[in-house]
Design a protein around this motif. Structure first.
Motif, short mmCIF file in Angstrom:
data_model
loop_
_atom_site.label_atom_id
_atom_site.label_comp_id
_atom_site.label_asym_id
_atom_site.label_seq_id
_atom_site.Cartn_x
_atom_site.Cartn_y
_atom_site.Cartn_z
N ASP A 97 0.82 -1.21 0.00
CA ASP A 97 0.00 0.00 0.00
C ASP A 97 0.85 1.26 0.00
OD1 ASP A 97 -2.25 -1.60 0.02
OD2 ASP A 97 -2.71 -1.27 2.15
N ARG A 98 1.95 1.22 0.74
CA ARG A 98 2.81 2.40 0.87
C ARG A 98 3.49 2.76 -0.45
NH1 ARG A 98 6.24 2.79 6.01
NH2 ARG A 98 4.24 3.60 6.68
N VAL A 99 3.86 1.76 -1.27
CA VAL A 99 4.64 2.05 -2.48
C VAL A 99 3.90 1.70 -3.77
CG1 VAL A 99 6.84 1.77 -1.27
CG2 VAL A 99 5.83 -0.19 -2.45
N ARG A 100 2.62 1.39 -3.69
CA ARG A 100 1.86 0.97 -4.87
C ARG A 100 1.94 1.98 -6.01
NH1 ARG A 100 -1.52 -3.33 -4.79
NH2 ARG A 100 -1.80 -3.23 -2.55
N GLU A 101 1.95 3.28 -5.69
CA GLU A 101 1.99 4.31 -6.73
C GLU A 101 3.32 4.30 -7.50
OE1 GLU A 101 3.83 5.99 -3.13
OE2 GLU A 101 1.89 5.03 -3.42
N ARG A 102 4.32 3.64 -7.00
CA ARG A 102 5.62 3.56 -7.69
C ARG A 102 5.66 2.44 -8.72
NH1 ARG A 102 9.55 4.33 -2.51
NH2 ARG A 102 8.79 6.39 -1.93
N GLY A 103 4.60 1.67 -8.81
CA GLY A 103 4.51 0.63 -9.82
C GLY A 103 4.42 -0.76 -9.23
N ALA A 107 6.03 -2.40 -5.76
CA ALA A 107 5.07 -2.87 -4.76
C ALA A 107 5.25 -4.36 -4.48
CB ALA A 107 3.64 -2.58 -5.23
N GLU A 172 -9.21 -5.96 -10.22
CA GLU A 172 -9.63 -5.39 -8.94
C GLU A 172 -9.96 -6.57 -8.04
OE1 GLU A 172 -13.40 -2.94 -7.13
OE2 GLU A 172 -12.82 -2.58 -9.19
#
Length: 183
Positions: A97-103, A107, A172
């Motif tokens: 969850d913490r790094v999901r936006e980095r790909g 993640a 999802e």
């Protein structure tokens, strides 16, 4: 197929895969790999269900087929394995969850590293109070467990892609909408 049926079929399919690894690898259930897949591609609820059912299946295989000793120490280790697997899932979820936006790669790598390290740390901490051989945490053994988990994760990710392809799961997490709307 109704969404609940697909969710449970997916959880049982992953549990069967973990049992296959447990039988093939002399009781090395790939809990870090399962926790990683759950953190990346399942709802929190389904991740906990997967880990719990996989742990129960591991214990059933161990005591029913592999001849685990029926001692208090063995049962205590079984409980510790379950606790470690659940804590590994929590770590994998938090890191993903913490790094999901980095790909997806970052993640996934973060989730796996966290799950593996936390799981091993729980086992090492438990060894202070429970009987175990020192060789259980030697570098060659930990490296072997790491390889089992990495190979298992690769297989689980392939299984996930196939499940998406045939429509068993969606990108999802199944049931994710119910959790959001119910919360």
């Amino acid at each position: 197929m109704p969404i609940d049926a697909r969710r449970w079929l997916w959880i049982l399919l992953l549990t069967a895969a973990s049992v296959f690894v447990t039988l093939g690898m002399a009781c090395a259930t790939p809990f870090a790999a399962l926790a990683t897949l759950a953190a990346l591609h399942m709802s929190r609820r389904d991740g906990f269900a997967l880990i719990g059912i996989a742990w129960l299946a591991d214990q059933a295989v161990g005591y029913g087929l592999l001849g685990y000793p029926r001692t208090a120490n063995s049962v205590a280790w079984g409980v510790i394995l379950g606790v470690g697997a659940l804590v590994a899932l929590l770590a994998a979820q938090a890191l993903a969850d913490r790094v999901r936006e980095r790909g997806a790669v970052v993640a996934g790598a973060s989730a796996f590293a966290g799950a593996f390290v936390v799981y091993q740390a729980v086992l090492v901490a438990a060894s202070a109070g429970l009987a175990s051989g020192a060789e259980a945490f030697s570098l060659p053994v930990v490296a072997w467990v790491l390889r089992v988990n990495l190979l298992s994760l690769g297989g689980l990710l392939i299984l996930y892609r196939l499940a998406v392809w045939i429509g068993l799961v969606t990108r999802e997490p199944l049931g994710a909408r119910e959790i959001v709307t119910a919360g």
